[in-house]
Design a protein around this motif. Structure first.
Motif, short mmCIF file in Angstrom:
data_model
loop_
_atom_site.label_atom_id
_atom_site.label_comp_id
_atom_site.label_asym_id
_atom_site.label_seq_id
_atom_site.Cartn_x
_atom_site.Cartn_y
_atom_site.Cartn_z
N SER A 1 0.83 -1.21 0.00
CA SER A 1 0.00 0.00 0.00
C SER A 1 0.86 1.26 0.00
O SER A 1 0.53 2.23 -0.69
N LEU A 2 1.94 1.24 0.76
CA LEU A 2 2.85 2.39 0.80
C LEU A 2 3.44 2.65 -0.58
O LEU A 2 3.42 3.77 -1.08
N VAL A 3 3.94 1.60 -1.22
CA VAL A 3 4.55 1.75 -2.55
C VAL A 3 3.52 2.17 -3.57
O VAL A 3 3.79 3.06 -4.40
N SER A 4 2.33 1.59 -3.51
CA SER A 4 1.27 1.97 -4.45
C SER A 4 0.91 3.44 -4.31
O SER A 4 0.74 4.15 -5.31
N PHE A 5 0.82 3.91 -3.08
CA PHE A 5 0.50 5.31 -2.83
C PHE A 5 1.53 6.22 -3.49
O PHE A 5 1.19 7.14 -4.23
N PHE A 6 2.80 5.95 -3.23
CA PHE A 6 3.84 6.82 -3.79
C PHE A 6 3.97 6.68 -5.30
O PHE A 6 4.23 7.66 -5.99
N ALA A 7 3.74 5.50 -5.82
CA ALA A 7 3.78 5.31 -7.27
C ALA A 7 2.70 6.14 -7.95
O ALA A 7 2.95 6.78 -8.98
N GLU A 8 1.52 6.18 -7.36
CA GLU A 8 0.43 6.97 -7.93
C GLU A 8 0.66 8.46 -7.73
O GLU A 8 0.40 9.26 -8.64
N GLU A 9 1.14 8.86 -6.57
CA GLU A 9 1.34 10.28 -6.26
C GLU A 9 2.48 10.90 -7.06
O GLU A 9 2.44 12.08 -7.37
N GLU A 10 3.47 10.12 -7.39
CA GLU A 10 4.67 10.65 -8.06
C GLU A 10 4.57 10.64 -9.58
O GLU A 10 5.47 11.15 -10.24
N ASN A 11 3.52 10.07 -10.14
CA ASN A 11 3.38 9.98 -11.60
C ASN A 11 4.68 9.50 -12.24
O ASN A 11 5.31 10.19 -13.04
N LEU A 12 5.07 8.30 -11.87
CA LEU A 12 6.35 7.73 -12.32
C LEU A 12 6.37 7.51 -13.83
O LEU A 12 5.37 7.11 -14.43
N SER A 13 7.53 7.72 -14.40
CA SER A 13 7.73 7.42 -15.82
C SER A 13 7.87 5.90 -15.97
O SER A 13 8.11 5.18 -15.00
N GLN A 14 7.76 5.42 -17.20
CA GLN A 14 7.92 3.99 -17.44
C GLN A 14 9.31 3.53 -17.03
O GLN A 14 9.48 2.45 -16.46
N GLN A 15 10.33 4.36 -17.27
CA GLN A 15 11.70 4.01 -16.88
C GLN A 15 11.82 3.87 -15.37
O GLN A 15 12.45 2.94 -14.87
N GLU A 16 11.19 4.78 -14.64
CA GLU A 16 11.24 4.70 -13.17
C GLU A 16 10.52 3.45 -12.67
O GLU A 16 10.99 2.79 -11.75
N ILE A 17 9.41 3.10 -13.29
CA ILE A 17 8.68 1.88 -12.93
C ILE A 17 9.54 0.66 -13.21
O ILE A 17 9.65 -0.25 -12.38
N ASP A 18 10.19 0.63 -14.39
CA ASP A 18 11.06 -0.48 -14.74
C ASP A 18 12.22 -0.60 -13.75
O ASP A 18 12.59 -1.71 -13.34
N ASP A 19 12.78 0.55 -13.34
CA ASP A 19 13.88 0.54 -12.37
C ASP A 19 13.41 -0.02 -11.02
O ASP A 19 14.12 -0.80 -10.38
N LEU A 20 12.21 0.37 -10.60
CA LEU A 20 11.67 -0.15 -9.34
C LEU A 20 11.41 -1.65 -9.42
O LEU A 20 11.71 -2.39 -8.48
N LEU A 21 10.86 -2.09 -10.53
CA LEU A 21 10.61 -3.53 -10.69
C LEU A 21 11.92 -4.32 -10.64
O LEU A 21 11.99 -5.37 -10.01
N ALA A 22 12.94 -3.80 -11.29
CA ALA A 22 14.25 -4.46 -11.27
C ALA A 22 14.80 -4.51 -9.85
O ALA A 22 15.36 -5.52 -9.41
N LEU A 23 14.61 -3.44 -9.10
CA LEU A 23 15.06 -3.39 -7.72
C LEU A 23 14.32 -4.40 -6.86
O LEU A 23 14.92 -5.11 -6.04
N LEU A 24 13.02 -4.53 -7.06
CA LEU A 24 12.22 -5.47 -6.29
C LEU A 24 12.53 -6.93 -6.63
O LEU A 24 12.44 -7.81 -5.78
N LYS A 25 12.95 -7.17 -7.86
CA LYS A 25 13.29 -8.53 -8.29
C LYS A 25 14.70 -8.94 -7.92
O LYS A 25 15.03 -10.11 -7.98
#
Length: 123
Positions: A97-121
Motif C-alpha cells: 500500500s505504501l509503494v502503491s501510494f507513492f507510485a500513484e502520487e509521483e506519476n512515475l515514468s515507465q523508466q522509473e517503474i522499470d527501475d523499481l521492478l528491477a530493484l524489487l526482483k
C-alpha cells in the motif's frame, strides 16, 4: 532508537548537517557554518543540540571550552525507523500500500517503474 522519538523540522536540519560532517561530528560552529539559509540564531542552534542530546540522537563531549557534538543515530537507522512508522501508521503495515501510494502520487515514468521492478526482483 526509541520508536516514539521523532525529529521536528528544525531538529532534522541540524541532524542533516551533522550527518554530512566528517565522522558525523563537529562543533556548534561547524554545524552553524553548514546550516541552510536563513540560519538560525546561535541560541536556537544550541537549543536544538540540547534537545537532540536529551532525545538520544546526539552525544555532546566537552573539549576545551566548547563541545564536540556527535550523531548517535545514523541517517539510515533514523530513516528506516521513520519509514516503518509511516508504513504502520498510514498504510496498516502494508508495504504494498505504501509503494502503491507513492507510485500513484509521483506519476512515475515507465523508466522509473522499470527501475523499481528491477530493484524489487533483485536477490
Amino acid at each position: 532508537m526509541n520508536k516514539t522519538k521523532t525529529l521536528t523540522k528544525g531538529e532534522m536540519q541540524v541532524m542533516n548537517v551533522l550527518w554530512s560532517l566528517p565522522d558525523t561530528q563537529g562543533t556548534s560552529h561547524d554545524i552553524m557554518d553548514r546550516m541552510p539559509e536563513p540560519k538560525p540564531a546561535t541560541t536556537t542552534l544550541l537549543t536544538f543540540l540540547k534537545i537532540l542530546t536529551e532525545k538520544g540522537f546526539v552525544e555532546a563531549v566537552k573539549v576545551g571550552k566548547g563541545k564536540l557534538f556527535s550523531a548517535r543515530v545514523s541517517r539510515r537507522d533514523y530513516t528506516s525507523s521513520y519509514m516503518r512508522d509511516v508504513r504502520d501508521t498510514f498504510f496498516g503495515g502494508s508495504f504494498r500500500s505504501l509503494v502503491s501510494f507513492f507510485a500513484e502520487e509521483e506519476n512515475l515514468s515507465q523508466q522509473e517503474i522499470d527501475d523499481l521492478l528491477a530493484l524489487l526482483k533483485k536477490d
